[in-house]
Design an enzyme around this catalytic site. Structure first.
Site, PDB file in Angstrom:
ATOM      1  N   ASP A   1       0.627  -1.226   0.104  1.00 26.11           N
ATOM      2  CA  ASP A   1       0.016  -0.056   0.181  1.00 26.11           C
ATOM      3  C   ASP A   1       0.874   1.351  -0.059  1.00 26.11           C
ATOM      4  OD1 ASP A   1      -2.756  -1.507   1.013  1.00 26.11           O
ATOM      5  OD2 ASP A   1      -1.065  -2.252   2.067  1.00 26.11           O
TER       6      ASP A   1
ATOM      7  N   HIS B   1      -4.515  -3.768   5.868  1.00 26.90           N
ATOM      8  CA  HIS B   1      -4.279  -4.021   4.459  1.00 26.90           C
ATOM      9  C   HIS B   1      -5.489  -4.229   3.610  1.00 26.90           C
ATOM     10  CE1 HIS B   1      -2.519  -5.539   0.766  1.00 26.90           C
ATOM     11  NE2 HIS B   1      -3.055  -6.165   0.860  1.00 26.90           N
TER      12      HIS B   1
END
Ligand SMILES: NC(=O)c1ccc[n+]([C@@H]2O[C@H](COP(=O)([O-])OP(=O)(O)OC[C@H]3O[C@@H](n4cnc5c(N)ncnc54)[C@H](O)[C@@H]3O)[C@@H](O)[C@H]2O)c1
Ligand SMILES: O=C(O)C[C@H](O)C(=O)O
Length: 326
Positions: free
Chosen positions: A159, A187
């Site tokens: 990310d 996540h």
């Protein structure tokens, strides 16, 4: 020559494994002077495919690859390892509810956490990649009471890297020039990539971009849904970029991030309003084999809302598997 380090990779016959193992063996993760012994764990039905991967690893004649162990037994896989990359997980199958997925992974990560507890080096560094990564990391941590909880981490680096690339594209500046980016939380599409503190050549990224609507309506959804967009385009989930992020995560943890902020999912110390123990993405700086959370950042109302949303999702996931721990 340094003594070899034992590195465990689970799900080693899978697609992330195929992008990961060759780079570990070539020294990209632990350094070009660090020999490694790979401990490869996969399910019994994947052992033949795993043999094929090992044949290819042999055929690379990597000078740093000092040995390989292939097994379907976590107790063998984690024996004396100093680094463990937990990649293998139960994927969601057709008709499977989210709760069933959490349950199935709960079973895997309790067993692997216990095996780490019983067999790994006492200072083992654990990175969980297999989804749901934060909750799986929390389960492994809770299943390993003799190990330091801070040695269990979840992967938010993908990310982080995705957010860096989007900011580089928006500002027209090189990725490497971006400092002080943070990604908070899970996540999952609820993660909160936060460039309020980020700088490029000393200039504020927030000021450079100066577009809160782009932040909310383009940047955050693009980063959050990137995994789904890749599945849509490729027909398979991200693998090379996930492996790359895993290499970055462990590389920086072991060898240092040179003062740069990087994002790791780590057990919360209670700061930033995140209850203690929650496996939550935060900005850290790594030095001397340790990560240190960046402290004292100001959290504005928009950020608080985003950080609480991703926290709520984590709490929900945790509630679904809490019964595993009595
Ligand atoms: N955290 C992240 O940023 C991120 C990014 C991409 C993918 N992922 C996740 O990583 C995981 C692996 O992805 P992939 O593309 O390599 O999947 P894959 O299906 O190609 O490979 C998974 C491998 O894990 C093995 N496996 C399953 N259960 C196991 C167990 N109990 N012990 C050992 N091995 C086991 C399978 O046999 C298979 O070889 C998935 O959960 C995926 O969602 C996470
Ligand atoms: O495997 C997935 O569902 C997506 C993966 O977590 C990703 O972010 O690419």
């Amino acid at each position: 020559m340094k003594a070899p380090v034992r590195v465990a990779v689970t799900g080693a016959a899978g697609q992330i494994g195929y992008s990961l193992l060759f780079r570990i063996a070539s020294g990209e993760m632990l350094g070009k002077d660090q020999p490694v012994i790979l401990h490869l764990l996969d399910l019994p039905q994947a052992q033949t495919a795993l043999k094929g991967v090992m044949m290819e690893l042999e055929d690379c004649a990597f000078p740093l690859l000092a040995g390989m162990v292939a097994t379907d037994d976590p107790n063998v896989a984690f024996k004396d390892v100093k680094v463990a990359l937990l990649v293998g997980a139960r994927p969601r199958s057709k008709g499977m509810e989210r709760k069933d997925l959490l349950e199935a992974n709960g079973a895997i990560f309790t067993v692997q956490g216990k095996a780490l507890n019983d067999h790994a080096a006492r200072d083992v560094k654990v990175l969980v990649v297999g989804n749901p990564a934060n909750t799986n990391a929390w389960i492994a941590m809770k299943s390993a009471p003799d190990l330091d909880p801070k040695n269990f981490t979840a992967m938010l680096r993908l990310d982080h890297n995705r957010a860096l690339s989007q900011i580089a594209a928006k500002t027209g500046k090189p990725v490497a020039s971006i400092e002080k980016l943070a990604v908070w939380g899970n996540h999952s599409p609820t993660m909160y990539a936060d460039y309020r503190f980020a700088t490029i050549d000393g200039q504020s990224v927030k000021t450079l971009i100066n577009d809160d609507v782009w932040n909310r309506d383009v940047f955050l959804p693009t980063v959050g849904k990137r995994g789904a967009a890749i599945i849509e385009a490729r027909g398979l989930s991200s693998a090379a970029s996930a492996a790359n992020a895993a290499i970055d995560h462990i590389h920086d943890w072991v060898l240092g991030s040179n003062g740069k902020w990087v994002t790791m999912g780590i057990p919360s110390d209670g700061s930033y309003g995140i209850p203690e123990g929650v496996m939550y993405g935060v900005p850290v700086v790594c030095e001397n084999g340790e990560y240190k959370r960046v402290e004292g950042l100001e959290i504005d109302a928009f950020s608080r809302e985003r950080m609480d949303l991703t926290l709520a999702e984590l709490e929900e996931e945790r509630a679904a598997i809490a019964h595993l721990f009595g």
